[in-house]
Design an enzyme around this catalytic site. Structure first.
Site, short mmCIF file in Angstrom:
data_model
loop_
_atom_site.label_atom_id
_atom_site.label_comp_id
_atom_site.label_asym_id
_atom_site.label_seq_id
_atom_site.Cartn_x
_atom_site.Cartn_y
_atom_site.Cartn_z
N SER A 94 -11.35 -0.72 40.28
CA SER A 94 -10.50 0.43 40.55
C SER A 94 -10.65 0.87 42.01
O SER A 94 -10.35 0.10 42.91
CB SER A 94 -10.82 1.55 39.56
OG SER A 94 -9.77 2.48 39.47
N ASP A 120 -6.99 -0.83 34.34
CA ASP A 120 -8.18 -0.48 35.12
C ASP A 120 -9.45 -1.04 34.46
O ASP A 120 -9.74 -0.73 33.30
CB ASP A 120 -8.25 1.05 35.19
CG ASP A 120 -9.28 1.57 36.16
OD1 ASP A 120 -10.32 0.92 36.35
OD2 ASP A 120 -9.05 2.66 36.71
#
Length: 310
Positions: free
Chosen positions: A44, A196
């Site tokens: 991320s 993510d």
């Protein structure tokens, strides 16, 4: 020469800023350039940082850009864009129920299962794809040969390190690693949806075990050993932080069981008080940078003095 991996965790806008400060302190106190890591792993916001480092942009340039000083145009342009402090209204479609089912079967933790129950996000990841286009070489990746950006398969929860066995376009990998459920839509890679990587693990530090490294510098903005109390909306963030800390604890245990030394740097109560409960709150970035330049280096020094890495 000692083989060292650098693992950078998820953490949104403010986690990215804190990570830059922590990395600057690590570099100064170890006399080491993070770009020299044998393996770079990012999840991320950590994937953004790993992409910068893997393309040859140093921590000093990133810090300069964060402070509004002259720096590499690619960093300045990227940091001038932001997806907003809150997600747009999502689409009433639930693409992640496979992840929820994986949690019920014990394949991922409860936090990941809850993320799978969120509706499809409408956020625009264009600024991440543009970053990838700006940083990529002729092969569509970064120059560092072992830069891994972690996403999670939305159907199964399996973590995939893009750039390891799977080489895709850099912008796609960053967008997949950043695709927060409920905020951004899943990113399709070879017909499979990815979200993510922090949905399943804030760091995925255990993925470096087969890489043959002897040391890991681990920087997870979303974990805090020993916990940190919070009030108001911060209580919700702390609940997620506890679950993420347990996952990081387990990965550190795996690394050490494999004979790998670990230098773990994470924010404490004082840093979290400055960050607040919303790690996407761009308004707090300057305050985070200012406060953490004082608060974080002593944490780095204390971790080094424990003798994990010299």
């Amino acid at each position: 020469m000692t083989k060292r991996a650098l693992v950078l965790g998820c953490g949104g806008t403010l986690g990215f800023a804190w990570t830059a400060v922590a990395l600057a302190a690590v570099e100064a106190q170890l006399g080491w350039d993070a770009r020299e890591a044998d393996v770079l792993v990012g999840t991320s916001a950590g994937a953004e940082m790993a992409a910068f480092l893997g393309s040859g942009i140093g921590v000093g340039e990133i810090m300069a850009a964060l402070h509004g000083e002259p720096a590499d145009d690619r960093v300045v342009h990227h940091l001038a864009r932001h997806p907003g402090m809150l997600p747009p209204l999502p689409t009433p479609v639930w693409p992640g129920l496979g992840l929820t089912a994986a949690a019920l079967r014990g394949r991922v933790d409860l936090l990941a299962g809850l993320a799978g129950a969120l509706p499809r996000g409408r956020g625009d990841a264009g600024w991440l794809r543009d970053l990838g286009a700006a940083l990529a070489n002729a092969e569509g990746w970064v120059e560092h040969p072992r830069t891994w950006l972690v996403g999670a398969d939305l159907r199964t929860g399996e973590r995939v390190a893009f750039g390891d066995s799977r080489r895709i376009q850099l912008g796609t990998a960053i967008a997949a690693s950043w695709a927060i459920p409920g905020w951004f839509p899943p990113v399709a890679v070879n017909g499979r949806p990815y979200v993510d990587g922090g949905t399943v693990s804030p760091t995925s530090a255990d993925l470096v075990i087969p890489a043959g490294v002897e040391e890991v510098v681990l920087i997870p903005p979303m974990s805090t050993s020993g916990g940190a109390p919070g009030r108001g909306f911060a209580r919700v963030e702390r609940l997620a932080r506890r679950a993420m800390t347990r996952r990081v604890d387990a990965e550190v245990k795996q690394l050490r069981a494999a004979g790998i030394r670990v230098l773990r740097i994470e924010p404490g109560q004082a840093e979290l008080d400055v960050m607040g409960p919303n790690f996407m709150d761009l308004r707090r970035r300057a305050d985070v940078l200012r406060a953490c330049r004082t608060l974080t280096p002593p944490r780095v020094r204390a971790a080094i003095d424990q003798g994990a890495i010299r």
